[in-house]
Design an enzyme around this catalytic site. Sequence first.
Site, PDB file in Angstrom:
ATOM      1  N   ASP A 147      -0.068  -8.671   4.047  1.00 55.77           N
ATOM      2  CA  ASP A 147       0.375  -7.401   3.465  1.00 55.77           C
ATOM      3  C   ASP A 147      -0.416  -6.220   4.025  1.00 55.77           C
ATOM      4  O   ASP A 147      -1.412  -6.393   4.733  1.00 55.77           O
ATOM      5  CB  ASP A 147       0.281  -7.444   1.925  1.00 55.77           C
TER       6      ASP A 147
ATOM      7  N   GLU B 151       4.028  -8.753  -6.954  1.00 54.66           N
ATOM      8  CA  GLU B 151       3.628  -8.453  -8.323  1.00 54.66           C
ATOM      9  C   GLU B 151       4.512  -9.220  -9.309  1.00 54.66           C
ATOM     10  O   GLU B 151       5.569  -9.740  -8.922  1.00 54.66           O
ATOM     11  CB  GLU B 151       3.784  -6.941  -8.557  1.00 54.66           C
TER      12      GLU B 151
HETATM   13  C1  GLP Z   1      -4.790  -7.828  -3.296  1.00 53.47           C
HETATM   14  C2  GLP Z   1      -4.139  -8.568  -2.131  1.00 53.47           C
HETATM   15  C3  GLP Z   1      -3.975 -10.051  -2.440  1.00 53.47           C
HETATM   16  C4  GLP Z   1      -5.279 -10.620  -2.942  1.00 53.47           C
HETATM   17  C5  GLP Z   1      -5.677  -9.901  -4.207  1.00 53.47           C
HETATM   18  C6  GLP Z   1      -6.964 -10.430  -4.802  1.00 53.47           C
HETATM   19  O1  GLP Z   1      -3.877  -7.515  -4.282  1.00 53.47           O
HETATM   20  N1  GLP Z   1      -2.877  -8.027  -1.777  1.00 53.47           N
HETATM   21  O2  GLP Z   1      -3.551 -10.726  -1.269  1.00 53.47           O
HETATM   22  O3  GLP Z   1      -5.144 -12.010  -3.180  1.00 53.47           O
HETATM   23  O4  GLP Z   1      -5.864  -8.531  -3.896  1.00 53.47           O
HETATM   24  O5  GLP Z   1      -8.061  -9.802  -4.225  1.00 53.47           O
HETATM   25  P1  GLP Z   1      -9.540 -10.295  -4.372  1.00 53.47           P
HETATM   26  O6  GLP Z   1      -9.677 -11.485  -3.480  1.00 53.47           O
HETATM   27  O7  GLP Z   1     -10.372  -9.134  -3.881  1.00 53.47           O
HETATM   28  O8  GLP Z   1      -9.774 -10.628  -5.790  1.00 53.47           O
END
Ligand code: GLP
Length: 264
Positions: free
Chosen positions: A72, A148
Amino acid sequence: MNLIIRKTAEEAAVWAAHYIAMRIREKAERTDKPFVLGLPTGSTPIGTYQELIRMFKAGEISFKNVITFNMDEYVGLPETHPESYHSFMLRNFFYHVDVPWDNIHILNGNAADLEKECADYEQAITEAGGIDLFLGGIGEDGHIAFNEPFSSLVSRTRVVTLTHDTRVVNSRFFAGDVNQVPKQALTVGVATILGAKEVVILGFGEKKAAAVKAGVEGAYSHTITFSALQAHEYGTVVLDEPAASRLSSETVRYFREVEEANAR
Ligand code: GLP
């Protein structure tokens, strides 16, 4: 679904790195075709990237024949912004390993035609032969990539609107100011991830425990898009103990027994 639990996030991250390296080597032994790897951003995969970098520097693995597709990217954030996922990937992985530049694919959130950008991305994945292994994380609300809650479980790469909750969580990277967090993103869809031959999802920390419980023990549901992994033949969830802390003791015991049996 397979579930791997390690005491700490560091141990779980190393487990995932070694697993990915093993898969890359296995494919290289069978064929000259490149290994196609799906990659995430976020805090969670950093330990896995660090271990893969260490292995590369130690001569234990090469990414010369690896093609990557990131999950993404924010819409409208300049690529050079320190919090763009382009910058994140260069800083945390690509600058330190030997993935050829031409093999790196990251969605362009500044494309003039975002829908075309998404369609072209799906096409590029197909042309690469499909993704061999998609690595991912979990959002606190149970999202994978930027799918989401209420994203279709058969969704493909597209433009999405981020929830207020996700923007608040991600505001920690934007000086704590939710207004600086882009409102939209490009993301691979749930079906794009499930289209990979194998999916490995990492979840670390107590903050992920509720989403992990819902996705692993709860129903297959668009309210927790991570739960879609239940419909994949080769899905693995890799957790540290805090992220696994809300799973029932029966669930944890069963997967420990499966791991022991597989190790024999
Ligand atoms: C964002 C990304 C996701 C990721 C999530 C969790 O929303 N788009 O791909 O899994 O954050 O992030 P973190 O690993 O910092 O908790």
